[in-house]
Write a protein that holds these residues in place. Structure first.
Motif, PDB file in Angstrom:
ATOM      1  N   MET A   1       0.786  -1.371   0.061  1.00 54.03           N
ATOM      2  CA  MET A   1       0.135   0.085   0.119  1.00 54.03           C
ATOM      3  C   MET A   1       0.778   1.131  -0.095  1.00 54.03           C
ATOM      4  SD  MET A   1      -3.380   0.517  -0.140  1.00 54.03           S
ATOM      5  CE  MET A   1      -3.824  -0.966   0.777  1.00 54.03           C
ATOM      6  N   ALA A   2       0.600   1.989  -0.952  1.00 52.56           N
ATOM      7  CA  ALA A   2       1.577   3.371  -1.007  1.00 52.56           C
ATOM      8  C   ALA A   2       1.019   4.302  -0.031  1.00 52.56           C
ATOM      9  CB  ALA A   2       1.437   3.748  -2.405  1.00 52.56           C
ATOM     10  N   THR A   3       2.160   5.328   0.329  1.00 49.37           N
ATOM     11  CA  THR A   3       2.165   6.233   1.308  1.00 49.37           C
ATOM     12  C   THR A   3       1.087   7.325   1.004  1.00 49.37           C
ATOM     13  OG1 THR A   3       4.054   7.287   0.958  1.00 49.37           O
ATOM     14  CG2 THR A   3       3.844   5.426   2.668  1.00 49.37           C
ATOM     15  N   MET A 210     -10.498   0.153 -13.367  1.00 44.91           N
ATOM     16  CA  MET A 210      -9.580   1.086 -13.244  1.00 44.91           C
ATOM     17  C   MET A 210      -8.889   1.159 -12.040  1.00 44.91           C
ATOM     18  SD  MET A 210     -11.674   4.238 -15.399  1.00 44.91           S
ATOM     19  CE  MET A 210     -12.644   3.980 -16.692  1.00 44.91           C
ATOM     20  N   PRO A 211      -8.208   0.242 -11.654  1.00 44.83           N
ATOM     21  CA  PRO A 211      -7.595   0.129 -10.282  1.00 44.83           C
ATOM     22  C   PRO A 211      -6.376   1.197 -10.185  1.00 44.83           C
ATOM     23  CG  PRO A 211      -6.994  -1.609 -11.500  1.00 44.83           C
ATOM     24  CD  PRO A 211      -7.755  -1.020 -12.395  1.00 44.83           C
ATOM     25  N   GLY A 212      -6.170   1.464  -8.854  1.00 39.96           N
ATOM     26  CA  GLY A 212      -5.019   2.388  -8.418  1.00 39.96           C
ATOM     27  C   GLY A 212      -5.352   3.382  -7.769  1.00 39.96           C
ATOM     28  N   HIS A 213      -6.413   4.225  -7.869  1.00 43.23           N
ATOM     29  CA  HIS A 213      -6.928   5.222  -7.050  1.00 43.23           C
ATOM     30  C   HIS A 213      -7.442   4.798  -5.700  1.00 43.23           C
ATOM     31  CE1 HIS A 213      -8.806   8.941  -5.444  1.00 43.23           C
ATOM     32  NE2 HIS A 213     -10.132   8.580  -5.627  1.00 43.23           N
ATOM     33  N   THR A 214      -8.150   3.462  -5.919  1.00 46.88           N
ATOM     34  CA  THR A 214      -8.700   2.811  -4.844  1.00 46.88           C
ATOM     35  C   THR A 214      -8.319   1.247  -5.522  1.00 46.88           C
ATOM     36  OG1 THR A 214     -11.008   2.635  -5.359  1.00 46.88           O
ATOM     37  CG2 THR A 214     -10.185   4.176  -3.821  1.00 46.88           C
ATOM     38  N   ASP A 234     -12.580   8.853 -10.841  1.00 42.97           N
ATOM     39  CA  ASP A 234     -11.546   9.721 -10.348  1.00 42.97           C
ATOM     40  C   ASP A 234     -10.157   9.344 -11.174  1.00 42.97           C
ATOM     41  OD1 ASP A 234     -13.133  10.716  -8.555  1.00 42.97           O
ATOM     42  OD2 ASP A 234     -11.906  10.237  -6.685  1.00 42.97           O
ATOM     43  N   LEU A 235     -10.186   9.143 -12.597  1.00 43.44           N
ATOM     44  CA  LEU A 235      -9.165   8.992 -13.228  1.00 43.44           C
ATOM     45  C   LEU A 235      -8.364  10.402 -13.158  1.00 43.44           C
ATOM     46  CD1 LEU A 235      -7.956   6.878 -15.127  1.00 43.44           C
ATOM     47  CD2 LEU A 235      -8.819   8.208 -17.057  1.00 43.44           C
ATOM     48  N   ILE A 236      -9.039  11.632 -13.324  1.00 42.28           N
ATOM     49  CA  ILE A 236      -8.388  12.785 -13.078  1.00 42.28           C
ATOM     50  C   ILE A 236      -8.869  13.640 -11.956  1.00 42.28           C
ATOM     51  CG2 ILE A 236      -8.414  15.046 -14.666  1.00 42.28           C
ATOM     52  CD1 ILE A 236      -6.367  13.268 -15.559  1.00 42.28           C
ATOM     53  N   HIS A 237      -8.164  14.238 -11.301  1.00 36.58           N
ATOM     54  CA  HIS A 237      -8.641  15.241 -10.247  1.00 36.58           C
ATOM     55  C   HIS A 237      -8.888  16.586 -10.616  1.00 36.58           C
ATOM     56  CE1 HIS A 237      -8.313  11.379  -7.970  1.00 36.58           C
ATOM     57  NE2 HIS A 237      -9.208  11.875  -7.281  1.00 36.58           N
ATOM     58  N   LEU A 249      -0.050  13.097  -8.965  1.00 37.27           N
ATOM     59  CA  LEU A 249      -1.121  12.281  -8.434  1.00 37.27           C
ATOM     60  C   LEU A 249      -1.807  13.149  -7.436  1.00 37.27           C
ATOM     61  CD1 LEU A 249       0.662   8.806  -8.008  1.00 37.27           C
ATOM     62  CD2 LEU A 249      -0.712   9.442 -10.094  1.00 37.27           C
ATOM     63  N   VAL A 250      -2.827  12.709  -6.718  1.00 41.29           N
ATOM     64  CA  VAL A 250      -3.318  13.326  -5.405  1.00 41.29           C
ATOM     65  C   VAL A 250      -3.037  12.455  -4.445  1.00 41.29           C
ATOM     66  CG1 VAL A 250      -5.014  14.899  -6.669  1.00 41.29           C
ATOM     67  CG2 VAL A 250      -5.575  12.433  -5.685  1.00 41.29           C
ATOM     68  N   ALA A 251      -2.824  13.148  -3.079  1.00 42.29           N
ATOM     69  CA  ALA A 251      -2.677  12.172  -1.987  1.00 42.29           C
ATOM     70  C   ALA A 251      -3.744  11.123  -1.604  1.00 42.29           C
ATOM     71  CB  ALA A 251      -2.651  13.125  -0.781  1.00 42.29           C
ATOM     72  N   PHE A 252      -4.734  11.114  -2.251  1.00 45.22           N
ATOM     73  CA  PHE A 252      -5.685  10.236  -2.160  1.00 45.22           C
ATOM     74  C   PHE A 252      -5.721   8.810  -3.116  1.00 45.22           C
ATOM     75  CE2 PHE A 252      -7.384  14.285  -0.788  1.00 45.22           C
ATOM     76  CZ  PHE A 252      -7.416  13.934   0.707  1.00 45.22           C
ATOM     77  N   ASP A 253      -4.521   8.684  -4.109  1.00 48.87           N
ATOM     78  CA  ASP A 253      -4.300   7.660  -5.034  1.00 48.87           C
ATOM     79  C   ASP A 253      -3.585   6.659  -4.120  1.00 48.87           C
ATOM     80  OD1 ASP A 253      -5.621   8.789  -7.357  1.00 48.87           O
ATOM     81  OD2 ASP A 253      -3.791  10.084  -7.669  1.00 48.87           O
ATOM     82  N   MET A 254      -4.254   5.549  -3.878  1.00 46.54           N
ATOM     83  CA  MET A 254      -3.704   4.613  -2.808  1.00 46.54           C
ATOM     84  C   MET A 254      -2.541   4.067  -3.416  1.00 46.54           C
ATOM     85  SD  MET A 254      -7.314   3.163  -1.151  1.00 46.54           S
ATOM     86  CE  MET A 254      -6.220   2.180   0.005  1.00 46.54           C
ATOM     87  N   ASP A 255      -2.509   3.592  -4.850  1.00 46.33           N
ATOM     88  CA  ASP A 255      -1.367   2.702  -5.187  1.00 46.33           C
ATOM     89  C   ASP A 255      -0.914   3.807  -6.517  1.00 46.33           C
ATOM     90  OD1 ASP A 255       0.055   1.234  -7.005  1.00 46.33           O
ATOM     91  OD2 ASP A 255      -0.830  -0.564  -6.322  1.00 46.33           O
ATOM     92  N   PRO A 256       0.259   4.649  -6.212  1.00 45.64           N
ATOM     93  CA  PRO A 256       0.694   5.576  -7.360  1.00 45.64           C
ATOM     94  C   PRO A 256       1.112   4.862  -8.672  1.00 45.64           C
ATOM     95  CG  PRO A 256       1.586   6.156  -5.212  1.00 45.64           C
ATOM     96  CD  PRO A 256       0.980   4.707  -4.991  1.00 45.64           C
ATOM     97  N   ALA A 257       1.653   3.846  -8.761  1.00 49.41           N
ATOM     98  CA  ALA A 257       2.346   3.000  -9.968  1.00 49.41           C
ATOM     99  C   ALA A 257       0.899   2.575 -10.697  1.00 49.41           C
ATOM    100  CB  ALA A 257       3.146   1.851  -9.624  1.00 49.41           C
ATOM    101  N   GLN A 258       0.026   2.066  -9.922  1.00 50.30           N
ATOM    102  CA  GLN A 258      -1.071   1.234 -10.689  1.00 50.30           C
ATOM    103  C   GLN A 258      -2.006   2.778 -11.052  1.00 50.30           C
ATOM    104  OE1 GLN A 258      -3.862  -1.087  -8.412  1.00 50.30           O
ATOM    105  NE2 GLN A 258      -3.673  -2.560 -10.201  1.00 50.30           N
TER     106      GLN A 258
END
Length: 307
Positions: A1-3, A210-214, A234-237, A249-258
């Motif tokens: 889980m990314a920070t 579209m995983p990654g943001h959650t 939330d593909l784009i914020h 990215l935004v701080a709420f993107d849970m997995d930055p790479a994905q």
């Protein structure tokens, strides 16, 4: 889980909210094939550099200047939109806006629904892109379900994450997100229908993974009489910044790479297929197309639908 997601969940500490004030429009309607798509303006959230991962002020100013906007001045507005698809026989909501108190300039979803002439009890289905507070916050009013007659469709991975041990293990500073996800959806438990990757969830409506943001973030593609519209959640914020800087990215993107990989894939697809798109955080009314340019993308708003 990314920070980055875990860093600064401060939006819930904002002041009381209200319906979007003044003369701002609250909804707009667009025809797609044989159906009407109504976009609802919940409001905006002011986002500063502390919530933008990869932010560079010089690059931000260059992007804004190219769009004939003033330089970055501390924050940019993050629009919050919801949608209703009216097929004539069914009304289908996609996401439900924020909960009261989420931020000072949000909370207008249900007023916009009212202004559009839509009674929430007439909604037959609610499609949820993911279980963040600005997407499921409008599901409840106190202890009352706002959509008592609707099926609630959620990606299976998304549901299991927010209602399972993985969410319990998130740091204390984001447990408010977990509690909102649960309190907004658990009263609908008997109405919940879980779906898998890329399956048709309703006639003419296909889920797009579209995983990654959650973990289970999903979009939905509407097909009607040869016409298409992709709801990309939330593909784009921050459209004024992230089309020029798609790696931000935004701080709420849970997995930055994905998140980055999913964004590149979907933007490339939208550009290559000339696909009409909309999303939860595009600028109102938020219908348009994506052009791919050297090192960046460009959002081209759709012509106004005078029909």
């Amino acid at each position: 889980m990314a920070t980055p997601f875990l860093a600064k969940p401060t939006l819930l500490q904002a002041a009381d909210c209200g319906v979007v004030a003044g003369s701002l429009p609250s909804y707009s309607t667009r025809r797609v094939g044989d159906v009407d798509v109504i976009v609802l303006l919940d409001g905006t959230i002011d986002v500063g550099p502390d919530l933008i991962v990869g932010f560079d002020e010089e690059a931000a100013d260059q992007a804004l200047k190219r769009q004939h906007l003033p330089p970055f001045s501390g924050t940019r507005p993050l629009p919050v939109l919801g949608h209703v698809i009216d097929t004539g026989s069914k009304k289908i909501a996609i996401d439900t806006g924020t909960l009261p108190g989420f931020s000072p300039k949000t909370g207008g979803y249900h007023e916009a629904l009212k202004q559009a002439g839509i009674d929430p009890t007439d909604i037959d289905a609610v499609l949820i892109t993911h279980l963040h507070p600005d997407h499921v916050g409008g599901m409840m009013a106190g202890a009352e379900r706002q959509f008592p007659n609707a099926e609630i469709l959620v990606n299976k991975i998304e549901w299991e994450f927010w209602h399972g041990a993985a969410a319990d293990a998130l740091p204390d500073q984001v447990q408010s997100f977990v509690q909102i996800a649960r309190s907004a959806t658990m009263p609908y438990l008997e109405q919940v229908v879980l779906f898998g990757h890329d399956e048709e969830v309703l006639p003419g409506m296909q889920a797009i993974s579209m995983p990654g943001h959650t973990p289970g973030h999903a979009g939905f593609q509407l097909h009607s009489r040869g016409d298409n519209l992709l709801f990309w959640g939330d593909l784009i914020h921050l459209p004024r910044l992230q089309f020029d800087n798609p790696d931000w990215l935004v701080a709420f993107d849970m997995d930055p790479a994905q998140t980055t990989a999913t964004r590149a894939k979907m933007l490339d697809r939208a550009a290559a297929d000339s696909l009409q798109v909309t999303g939860a955080h595009l600028e109102f009314p938020g219908f348009g197309y994506v052009d791919q340019l050297a090192g960046r993308y460009e959002f081209v708003p759709a012509a106004y639908d005078y029909s």
